[in-house]
Design a protein around this motif. Structure first.
Motif, PDB file in Angstrom:
ATOM      1  N   ASN A   1       0.802  -1.225   0.000  1.00  0.00           N
ATOM      2  CA  ASN A   1       0.000   0.000   0.000  1.00  0.00           C
ATOM      3  C   ASN A   1       0.833   1.273   0.000  1.00  0.00           C
ATOM      4  OD1 ASN A   1      -2.336  -1.524   0.042  1.00  0.00           O
ATOM      5  ND2 ASN A   1      -2.429  -1.582   2.263  1.00  0.00           N
ATOM      6  N   ILE A   2       1.738   1.392  -0.962  1.00  0.00           N
ATOM      7  CA  ILE A   2       2.556   2.602  -1.027  1.00  0.00           C
ATOM      8  C   ILE A   2       1.715   3.757  -1.572  1.00  0.00           C
ATOM      9  CG2 ILE A   2       4.713   1.331  -1.254  1.00  0.00           C
ATOM     10  CD1 ILE A   2       4.615   1.914  -4.272  1.00  0.00           C
ATOM     11  N   HIS A   3       2.122   4.975  -1.242  1.00  0.00           N
ATOM     12  CA  HIS A   3       1.440   6.158  -1.771  1.00  0.00           C
ATOM     13  C   HIS A   3       1.663   6.235  -3.285  1.00  0.00           C
ATOM     14  CE1 HIS A   3       0.406   7.566   2.171  1.00  0.00           C
ATOM     15  NE2 HIS A   3       1.673   7.633   2.552  1.00  0.00           N
ATOM     16  N   HIS A   4       0.690   6.750  -3.991  1.00  0.00           N
ATOM     17  CA  HIS A   4       0.753   6.911  -5.453  1.00  0.00           C
ATOM     18  C   HIS A   4       0.963   5.555  -6.146  1.00  0.00           C
ATOM     19  CE1 HIS A   4       1.203  11.039  -4.182  1.00  0.00           C
ATOM     20  NE2 HIS A   4       2.339  10.733  -3.590  1.00  0.00           N
ATOM     21  N   ARG A   5       0.327   4.532  -5.616  1.00  0.00           N
ATOM     22  CA  ARG A   5       0.549   3.164  -6.107  1.00  0.00           C
ATOM     23  C   ARG A   5       0.187   3.000  -7.584  1.00  0.00           C
ATOM     24  NH1 ARG A   5      -2.271  -2.281  -3.548  1.00  0.00           N
ATOM     25  NH2 ARG A   5      -1.191  -3.766  -4.864  1.00  0.00           N
TER      26      ARG A   5
ATOM     27  N   TYR B   1       2.845   4.528  -9.641  1.00  0.00           N
ATOM     28  CA  TYR B   1       4.052   3.723  -9.477  1.00  0.00           C
ATOM     29  C   TYR B   1       3.991   2.476 -10.364  1.00  0.00           C
ATOM     30  CZ  TYR B   1       7.232   0.360  -7.343  1.00  0.00           C
ATOM     31  OH  TYR B   1       8.207  -0.593  -7.148  1.00  0.00           O
ATOM     32  N   LEU B   2       2.885   1.744 -10.317  1.00  0.00           N
ATOM     33  CA  LEU B   2       2.766   0.516 -11.107  1.00  0.00           C
ATOM     34  C   LEU B   2       2.778   0.798 -12.602  1.00  0.00           C
ATOM     35  CD1 LEU B   2       0.141  -1.421  -8.947  1.00  0.00           C
ATOM     36  CD2 LEU B   2       2.602  -1.916  -9.163  1.00  0.00           C
ATOM     37  N   ALA B   3       2.240   1.945 -13.004  1.00  0.00           N
ATOM     38  CA  ALA B   3       2.208   2.295 -14.430  1.00  0.00           C
ATOM     39  C   ALA B   3       3.588   2.674 -14.960  1.00  0.00           C
ATOM     40  CB  ALA B   3       1.233   3.448 -14.658  1.00  0.00           C
ATOM     41  N   THR B   4       4.516   3.003 -14.074  1.00  0.00           N
ATOM     42  CA  THR B   4       5.824   3.477 -14.531  1.00  0.00           C
ATOM     43  C   THR B   4       6.976   2.545 -14.152  1.00  0.00           C
ATOM     44  OG1 THR B   4       6.087   4.806 -12.514  1.00  0.00           O
ATOM     45  CG2 THR B   4       5.115   5.905 -14.435  1.00  0.00           C
ATOM     46  N   THR B   5       6.661   1.362 -13.635  1.00  0.00           N
ATOM     47  CA  THR B   5       7.736   0.460 -13.214  1.00  0.00           C
ATOM     48  C   THR B   5       7.932  -0.675 -14.209  1.00  0.00           C
ATOM     49  OG1 THR B   5       8.665  -0.746 -11.347  1.00  0.00           O
ATOM     50  CG2 THR B   5       6.355  -1.159 -11.824  1.00  0.00           C
ATOM     51  N   ASP B   6       9.176  -1.092 -14.357  1.00  0.00           N
ATOM     52  CA  ASP B   6       9.499  -2.257 -15.183  1.00  0.00           C
ATOM     53  C   ASP B   6       9.577  -3.525 -14.341  1.00  0.00           C
ATOM     54  OD1 ASP B   6       9.710  -0.777 -17.546  1.00  0.00           O
ATOM     55  OD2 ASP B   6      11.786  -0.244 -17.111  1.00  0.00           O
ATOM     56  N   GLN B   7       9.924  -3.364 -13.073  1.00  0.00           N
ATOM     57  CA  GLN B   7      10.050  -4.517 -12.189  1.00  0.00           C
ATOM     58  C   GLN B   7       9.817  -4.094 -10.749  1.00  0.00           C
ATOM     59  OE1 GLN B   7      13.996  -6.135 -11.594  1.00  0.00           O
ATOM     60  NE2 GLN B   7      14.978  -4.205 -12.172  1.00  0.00           N
ATOM     61  N   LEU B   8       9.234  -4.989  -9.973  1.00  0.00           N
ATOM     62  CA  LEU B   8       9.064  -4.733  -8.552  1.00  0.00           C
ATOM     63  C   LEU B   8      10.386  -5.031  -7.842  1.00  0.00           C
ATOM     64  CD1 LEU B   8       5.543  -6.276  -7.852  1.00  0.00           C
ATOM     65  CD2 LEU B   8       6.151  -3.851  -8.080  1.00  0.00           C
ATOM     66  N   PRO B   9      10.642  -4.351  -6.749  1.00  0.00           N
ATOM     67  CA  PRO B   9      11.877  -4.625  -6.013  1.00  0.00           C
ATOM     68  C   PRO B   9      11.744  -5.907  -5.199  1.00  0.00           C
ATOM     69  CG  PRO B   9      10.564  -3.059  -4.805  1.00  0.00           C
ATOM     70  CD  PRO B   9       9.829  -3.310  -6.104  1.00  0.00           C
TER      71      PRO B   9
ATOM     72  N   PRO C   1      10.272  10.151 -10.524  1.00  0.00           N
ATOM     73  CA  PRO C   1       9.358  10.777  -9.565  1.00  0.00           C
ATOM     74  C   PRO C   1       8.213   9.836  -9.223  1.00  0.00           C
ATOM     75  CG  PRO C   1       8.996  11.665 -11.753  1.00  0.00           C
ATOM     76  CD  PRO C   1      10.190  10.754 -11.855  1.00  0.00           C
ATOM     77  N   LYS C   2       7.577  10.102  -8.088  1.00  0.00           N
ATOM     78  CA  LYS C   2       6.397   9.330  -7.681  1.00  0.00           C
ATOM     79  C   LYS C   2       5.468  10.272  -6.940  1.00  0.00           C
ATOM     80  CE  LYS C   2       6.404   6.338  -4.173  1.00  0.00           C
ATOM     81  NZ  LYS C   2       5.251   6.691  -3.334  1.00  0.00           N
ATOM     82  N   GLY C   3       4.364  10.613  -7.580  1.00  0.00           N
ATOM     83  CA  GLY C   3       3.454  11.566  -6.961  1.00  0.00           C
ATOM     84  C   GLY C   3       4.078  12.952  -6.918  1.00  0.00           C
ATOM     85  N   GLN C   4       3.468  13.825  -6.161  1.00  0.00           N
ATOM     86  CA  GLN C   4       3.978  15.183  -6.049  1.00  0.00           C
ATOM     87  C   GLN C   4       4.908  15.278  -4.849  1.00  0.00           C
ATOM     88  OE1 GLN C   4       0.958  18.168  -5.963  1.00  0.00           O
ATOM     89  NE2 GLN C   4       2.408  19.864  -5.941  1.00  0.00           N
ATOM     90  N   GLY C   5       6.183  15.485  -5.117  1.00  0.00           N
ATOM     91  CA  GLY C   5       7.135  15.687  -4.032  1.00  0.00           C
ATOM     92  C   GLY C   5       7.817  14.439  -3.520  1.00  0.00           C
ATOM     93  N   ASN C   6       7.531  13.291  -4.110  1.00  0.00           N
ATOM     94  CA  ASN C   6       8.208  12.057  -3.716  1.00  0.00           C
ATOM     95  C   ASN C   6       8.918  11.460  -4.927  1.00  0.00           C
ATOM     96  OD1 ASN C   6       5.714  12.217  -1.733  1.00  0.00           O
ATOM     97  ND2 ASN C   6       7.299  11.017  -0.745  1.00  0.00           N
ATOM     98  N   CYS C   7       9.770  10.468  -4.675  1.00  0.00           N
ATOM     99  CA  CYS C   7      10.493   9.842  -5.771  1.00  0.00           C
ATOM    100  C   CYS C   7      10.810   8.396  -5.423  1.00  0.00           C
ATOM    101  CB  CYS C   7      11.776  10.603  -6.086  1.00  0.00           C
ATOM    102  SG  CYS C   7      12.956  10.694  -4.720  1.00  0.00           S
TER     103      CYS C   7
END
Length: 198
Positions: A88-92, A95-103, A177-183
């Protein structure tokens, strides 16, 4: 910093973690650091319910944190876990739309008790989490700190996962970046046999 030690959050250290949370009024809206877990209990339970959930997850071995101790008292922590343990990360959605792989692991929350801020304990907690992840086999680790541009001063009470600058000092690289003000910050952590992969 030599007076501070790191311990893993376990059933044996849960009471120390609980004392830290209770001294700080349950943390953000009495969530007891359950917000990022699948059950996200603080939306429907009391602080007591969230405490019980956190204790159960720790007992089951699916809630992890590095606790920073000043003597016998825990004064800071960094929560970490797998994406399944902490989905349940913020801006999930973004995040999922811009990731190639989960950590393999993610660090979702770093908190330092108010009276101990300004002493480098957020960085110590982050290093502790990385060391515990190395002990668990290492892998790709992500953190989601606030990107303040290295300039803007933000109230530390709202920096629930520290800053990009601090992550960079600890060997993480900026990803996006991830959301406004996070990365998204990334680091490959070697398993304990190879020590540190920086």
């Amino acid at each position: 910093m030599s007076d501070y030690t790191i311990k893993a959050l376990t059933p044996e250290t849960f009471d120390d973690f609980a004392a830290l949370v209770e001294r700080n009024k349950g943390m953000f809206a009495s969530c007891w650091c359950t917000h990022f877990h699948p059950d996200c209990a603080e939306k429907r339970q009391s602080a007591e319910g969230n405490r019980a959930l956190k204790q159960r997850l720790v007992a089951e071995g699916i809630a992890h944190a590095a606790l920073v101790y000043d003597g016998d008292q825990a004064v800071a922590w960094a929560e970490y876990g797998t994406p399944d343990e902490l989905p349940n990360i913020h801006h999930r959605k973004e995040y999922l739309a811009t990731t190639d792989q989960l950590p393999d692991y993610r660090i979702t929350c770093i908190l330092v008790e108010r009276d101990h801020r300004g002493q480098g304990l957020a960085a110590a907690a982050l290093r502790g989490a990385v060391e515990l992840i190395a002990d668990a086999g290492g892998g790709r680790v992500e953190g989601y700190p606030h990107d303040t541009g290295g300039v803007r001063k933000k109230n530390s009470s709202f920096l629930y996962n520290a800053t990009r600058t601090m992550y960079e000092r600890e060997g993480f690289s900026y990803d996006r970046p991830k959301g406004q003000g996070n990365c998204v910050m990334v680091r490959e952590v070697a398993g304990r046999g190879a020590r540190d992969s920086r």
